[in-house]
Write a protein that holds these residues in place. Structure first.
Motif, PDB file in Angstrom:
ATOM      1  N   PHE A 396       0.810  -1.159   0.041  1.00 22.94           N
ATOM      2  CA  PHE A 396       0.013  -0.037   0.085  1.00 22.94           C
ATOM      3  C   PHE A 396       0.759   1.229   0.071  1.00 22.94           C
ATOM      4  N   ARG A 397       0.201   2.333  -0.178  1.00 23.04           N
ATOM      5  CA  ARG A 397       0.879   3.783  -0.114  1.00 23.04           C
ATOM      6  C   ARG A 397       1.132   4.141   1.414  1.00 23.04           C
ATOM      7  N   THR A 398       2.118   4.218   1.745  1.00 16.53           N
ATOM      8  CA  THR A 398       2.274   4.649   3.115  1.00 16.53           C
ATOM      9  C   THR A 398       2.370   6.052   3.591  1.00 16.53           C
ATOM     10  N   ARG A 399       2.090   6.353   4.822  1.00 17.90           N
ATOM     11  CA  ARG A 399       2.323   7.595   5.243  1.00 17.90           C
ATOM     12  C   ARG A 399       3.596   8.247   5.027  1.00 17.90           C
ATOM     13  N   LEU A 400       3.768   9.368   5.300  1.00 19.22           N
ATOM     14  CA  LEU A 400       5.162   9.987   4.931  1.00 19.22           C
ATOM     15  C   LEU A 400       5.866  10.060   6.377  1.00 19.22           C
ATOM     16  N   LEU A 401       6.808   9.216   6.481  1.00 20.86           N
ATOM     17  CA  LEU A 401       7.650   9.270   7.788  1.00 20.86           C
ATOM     18  C   LEU A 401       8.895  10.526   7.694  1.00 20.86           C
ATOM     19  N   GLN A 402       8.679  11.436   8.520  1.00 23.53           N
ATOM     20  CA  GLN A 402       9.755  12.424   8.324  1.00 23.53           C
ATOM     21  C   GLN A 402      10.536  12.796   9.709  1.00 23.53           C
ATOM     22  N   ILE A 403      11.754  13.439   9.241  1.00 22.10           N
ATOM     23  CA  ILE A 403      12.622  13.926  10.507  1.00 22.10           C
ATOM     24  C   ILE A 403      12.386  15.204  10.668  1.00 22.10           C
ATOM     25  N   PRO A 404      12.086  15.674  11.915  1.00 19.80           N
ATOM     26  CA  PRO A 404      11.896  17.015  12.007  1.00 19.80           C
ATOM     27  C   PRO A 404      13.051  18.113  11.711  1.00 19.80           C
ATOM     28  N   GLY A 405      12.603  19.547  11.735  1.00 23.52           N
ATOM     29  CA  GLY A 405      13.827  20.160  11.403  1.00 23.52           C
ATOM     30  C   GLY A 405      14.253  20.187   9.966  1.00 23.52           C
ATOM     31  N   VAL A 406      15.562  20.900   9.611  1.00 23.80           N
ATOM     32  CA  VAL A 406      15.844  21.051   8.375  1.00 23.80           C
ATOM     33  C   VAL A 406      17.401  20.644   8.564  1.00 23.80           C
ATOM     34  N   GLY A 407      17.612  19.687   7.451  1.00 27.17           N
ATOM     35  CA  GLY A 407      19.043  19.170   7.542  1.00 27.17           C
ATOM     36  C   GLY A 407      19.801  19.807   6.366  1.00 27.17           C
ATOM     37  N   GLU A 408      20.716  18.971   5.855  1.00 31.52           N
ATOM     38  CA  GLU A 408      21.666  19.308   4.909  1.00 31.52           C
ATOM     39  C   GLU A 408      21.976  18.001   3.898  1.00 31.52           C
ATOM     40  N   GLY A 409      21.374  17.063   4.165  1.00 29.23           N
ATOM     41  CA  GLY A 409      21.755  15.906   3.472  1.00 29.23           C
ATOM     42  C   GLY A 409      21.743  15.862   2.179  1.00 29.23           C
ATOM     43  N   ALA A 410      22.067  14.490   1.561  1.00 29.01           N
ATOM     44  CA  ALA A 410      21.754  14.236   0.025  1.00 29.01           C
ATOM     45  C   ALA A 410      20.526  14.634  -0.424  1.00 29.01           C
ATOM     46  N   PRO A 411      20.367  14.975  -1.906  1.00 31.00           N
ATOM     47  CA  PRO A 411      19.168  15.384  -2.338  1.00 31.00           C
ATOM     48  C   PRO A 411      18.312  13.888  -2.537  1.00 31.00           C
ATOM     49  N   GLY A 412      17.052  14.494  -2.170  1.00 30.02           N
ATOM     50  CA  GLY A 412      16.117  13.131  -2.166  1.00 30.02           C
ATOM     51  C   GLY A 412      14.611  13.877  -1.924  1.00 30.02           C
ATOM     52  N   ARG A 413      13.574  13.059  -1.061  1.00 32.28           N
ATOM     53  CA  ARG A 413      12.229  13.466  -1.327  1.00 32.28           C
ATOM     54  C   ARG A 413      11.624  13.142   0.151  1.00 32.28           C
ATOM     55  N   ARG A 414      12.141  13.176   1.190  1.00 35.82           N
ATOM     56  CA  ARG A 414      11.857  12.903   2.560  1.00 35.82           C
ATOM     57  C   ARG A 414      11.658  14.039   3.290  1.00 35.82           C
ATOM     58  N   SER A 415      12.740  14.697   4.010  1.00 32.50           N
ATOM     59  CA  SER A 415      12.882  15.306   5.187  1.00 32.50           C
ATOM     60  C   SER A 415      13.224  16.810   4.338  1.00 32.50           C
ATOM     61  N   ARG A 416      12.979  18.084   5.049  1.00 30.70           N
ATOM     62  CA  ARG A 416      13.112  19.213   4.662  1.00 30.70           C
ATOM     63  C   ARG A 416      14.767  19.333   4.725  1.00 30.70           C
ATOM     64  N   SER A 417      15.423  20.113   4.106  1.00 30.77           N
ATOM     65  CA  SER A 417      16.732  20.288   4.005  1.00 30.77           C
ATOM     66  C   SER A 417      17.094  21.633   3.161  1.00 30.77           C
ATOM     67  N   ARG A 418      18.190  22.012   3.547  1.00 33.41           N
ATOM     68  CA  ARG A 418      18.965  23.366   2.779  1.00 33.41           C
ATOM     69  C   ARG A 418      19.586  22.788   1.564  1.00 33.41           C
ATOM     70  N   SER A 419      19.077  23.300   0.472  1.00 31.66           N
ATOM     71  CA  SER A 419      19.495  22.878  -0.703  1.00 31.66           C
ATOM     72  C   SER A 419      19.576  23.975  -1.789  1.00 31.66           C
ATOM     73  N   PRO A 420      20.613  23.819  -2.575  1.00 34.04           N
ATOM     74  CA  PRO A 420      20.906  25.149  -3.651  1.00 34.04           C
ATOM     75  C   PRO A 420      19.819  24.766  -4.865  1.00 34.04           C
ATOM     76  N   GLN A 421      19.159  23.524  -4.798  1.00 32.34           N
ATOM     77  CA  GLN A 421      18.186  23.310  -5.922  1.00 32.34           C
ATOM     78  C   GLN A 421      16.823  23.660  -5.374  1.00 32.34           C
TER      79      GLN A 421
END
Length: 660
Positions: A396-421
């Motif tokens: 099934f399609r799951t709920r979005l499990l997300q880490i709070p706050g803003v990170g600076e990790g590799a580009p993806g589609r889960r948690s918020r992050s600072r990103s040049p793009q």
């Protein structure tokens, strides 16, 4: 940008490559007919993928202005401006002229565009490359510039599947795909090493020994290109192609078109004036394997027996009379096209469409259980019984499990992050990603009176400069701690749990996460899958998951803490999310529940976000999983609440201490 054929040190000759026959053929056919759409080369490291690609450019015919064909290499970190081109700022600032500055696609025209680690490239850039390769032109509408230029090139992407797969919708855009592996034959391996050592000792002399062979290949490619328009593709062979694609149940019509182009190129390559069955067979081996992956966890490849069966069925279809190209609209009138008796049946052995198709079937039901959440009773001494986990339940399609706050990790589609793009959310006086023009003007406006401005241009100072704070999405390390104990195996509960895990893994795949899997059962916790971007491997591991025994949850949380801390050393910017799937019934040893809570606290102290998925069921519920979530200082969700269709919203793991 690398360039061959320009007087620089010679590269490794194409003719000197040992083995890799299918790869060399695929590249050659794309050189004959660039409209095929490029080649995706999948294989383990050290299999000469890059060497073969770089050697190809030297065989291509010169371009119209007489210069040699170029090999243009696209770095993984390239921006869209660098790829397609952008406004020429130098001319704008110097001459006031709005001009276009071409990018790498223009440089690759009539040559080879090589993308190493294409699976790590941003999806929107992969789309741009594949669109250009398919259309042969690049259209730019941006920065007030409207521009179009030809971009016919041989697109080659290489990747190591262990570092993550391309999405199925992007796989389909590559014309051909080849899997490469190092030979296990001793003589072949010796020959590979010998030729490489000889080349390193004397590159010029080594290249000279194969110069005539490479020249002959170049002449043959040029001749095949010239003969290509005259190669006939009969309706019989076209029907064979259509029947093959229908037999393998590929999506859309791109496979039919690419197969037809590849078969035509192969006929031209072997000097024939018409496409034959052998050309279709070769084209099918290069065109269809990667298009059978509808789900990210489907195995790539093409079973030889399945191809034989499909070719036999296609031969029967090819032998049928051709329909009238303009049938009478009256079905009872003359000239009506014959209607096939039935739709071709997919051959035996075709992989089912479920992502966990290789999971074994459930075993016979266990004996009657004495309690809803207890393992089956046993008699006599010996270890606790073990059993194979049942097939995963429906995904099934799951709920979005997300880490709070803003990170600076590799580009993806889960948690918020600072990103040049990412999108600009506000201005900042600190260093940002680019200039925030409005914020800079507002900051300067407050000081214009003090600076003596009455009319004319605004007076700026370095302190006015504001950066753009951009936010995007990042991929995380999602570490699954799976309770595989006897209590979880009761009533085949693990089938529902593994179904949920496969759903979460698909979600992690789509959000570009790395994943790891720890199982807890018996007397220890086992890291069955170290952190990897190849999440389809995790699905295969679930197929062989064993269950039974006690529940050492404390060891599971301690192992998760060890894995997270070790991974932080390797990738400090990637934040971790631990997803524990358990009923919370820790057993084994002295006070196992309290030990599990202490271990959970240690994991939380390492600033690791977590979600506990409560798998407890039955009439009697102890609520221990919720207590573990409290000890982890993380989120809590019941297994039946994991579906996005049933429960709306986002589960943010952990507390504000994880916020940046």
């Amino acid at each position: 940008m690398a360039q061959t054929g320009s007087g620089i040190d010679p590269g490794f000759p194409f003719s000197a490559i040992v083995g890799q026959d299918q790869l060399r053929l695929a590249l050659t056919l794309c050189a004959v007919h660039p409209g095929i759409g490029g080649v995706l080369v999948r294989g383990e490291k050290g299999t000469a993928k890059s060497t073969v690609v770089r050697a190809l450019a030297a065989l291509l015919p010169p371009v119209d202005d007489g210069r040699p064909a170029r090999l243009v290499e696209l770095p993984v970190g390239a921006t869209e401006d660098r790829v397609v081109g952008s406004l020429d700022l130098e001319k704008v600032l110097r001459d006031g002229e709005r001009a276009f500055q071409p990018g790498l696609l223009a440089a690759a025209h009539d040559g080879v565009l090589y993308v190493d680690e294409v699976n790590l490239l941003h999806d929107h850039l992969v789309d741009v490359l594949l669109d250009a390769a398919a259309m042969g032109r690049v259209h730019i509408e941006r920065d007030g510039v409207s521009h179009s230029h030809p971009a016919r090139f041989v697109l080659v992407g290489t990747m190591n599947p262990e570092e993550g797969e391309l999405r199925p919708q992007l796989l389909d855009r590559f014309g051909l795909a080849v899997d490469v592996a190092a030979s296990r034959d001793v003589d072949t391996r010796m020959q590979v090493v010998r030729r490489r050592l000889d080349f390193e000792a004397d590159p010029g002399g080594f290249a000279g020994r194969y110069a005539e062979q490479d020249a002959a290949l170049a002449r043959r490619i040029a001749a095949a290109r010239a003969a290509l328009p005259a190669v006939a593709l009969s309706d019989t062979e076209l029907r064979r192609i259509a029947a093959l694609c229908a037999s393998f149940d590929v999506d859309g019509m791109r496979a039919d078109l690419v197969l037809a182009r590849t078969a035509t190129a192969h006929a031209a390559w072997r000097g024939a004036d018409a496409v034959a069955e052998e050309d279709v067979r070769v084209a099918a081996e290069l065109t269809l394997p990667h298009r059978r992956r509808r789900d990210p966890f489907d195995e790539p490849g093409l079973d030889p027996q399945q191809l034989e069966d499909a070719m036999r069925d296609a031969a029967e279809q090819a032998g049928r009379p051709d329909p009238d190209p303009e049938p009478d609209p009256d079905p009872d009138g003359p000239g009506g096209a014959p209607v096939p008796d039935e739709t071709p049946t997919p051959p035996d052995g075709q992989a089912p469409e479920t992502p966990a198709a290789d999971a074994p079937a459930p075993e016979a039901p266990a004996p009657a259980e004495t309690a809803p959440d207890e393992a089956p009773a046993r008699s006599g001494p010996g270890p606790a019984p073990q059993r194979q986990a049942g097939a995963p339940s429906a995904q099934f399609r799951t709920r979005l499990l997300q880490i709070p706050g803003v990170g600076e990790g590799a580009p993806g589609r889960r948690s918020r992050s600072r990103s040049p793009q990412g999108r600009t959310v506000r201005s900042t006086s600190e260093r940002g990603h680019g200039l925030h023009l409005v914020g800079t003007l507002f900051a300067a406006a407050e000081h214009q009176v003090v600076r003596g401005r009455t009319t004319g241009r605004m007076k700026l100072a370095p302190s006015d400069i504001r950066g753009a704070h951009r936010e995007g999405r990042e991929g995380n390390l999602v570490l699954f701690v799976v309770d595989a104990s006897g209590s979880m195996a009761a009533r085949d509960r693990l089938s529902a749990v593994t179904g949920a895990i496969v759903s979460l893994l698909r979600d992690a795949y789509q959000r570009r996460d790395k994943v790891a899997v720890i199982t807890v059962r018996g007397s220890s916790a086992e890291l069955v899958l170290p952190p990897t971007s190849s999440v389809d491997v995790a699905v295969r591991r679930l197929a062989s998951l064993r269950t039974g025994g006690k529940t050492p949850l404390a060891q599971g949380f301690l192992e998760a803490r060890r894995v997270v801390l070790r991974e932080k050393v390797r990738d400090p910017q990637r934040r971790a999310l631990v997803v524990a799937l358990t009923d919370g019934r820790a057993t084994g040893g002295v006070d196992p529940v309290q030990r599990a809570k202490v271990a959970a606290g240690l994991l939380a102290d390492a600033s690791v976000a977590s979600v506990v998925v409560d798998c407890e069921s039955g009439m009697i519920r102890l609520g221990l999983a919720r207590e573990l979530a409290t000890a982890l200082r993380g989120a809590y969700v019941r297994l039946d609440e994991l579906s996005a269709e049933q429960v709306a919203g986002v589960v943010r793991a952990g507390t504000s201490k994880f916020a940046a």
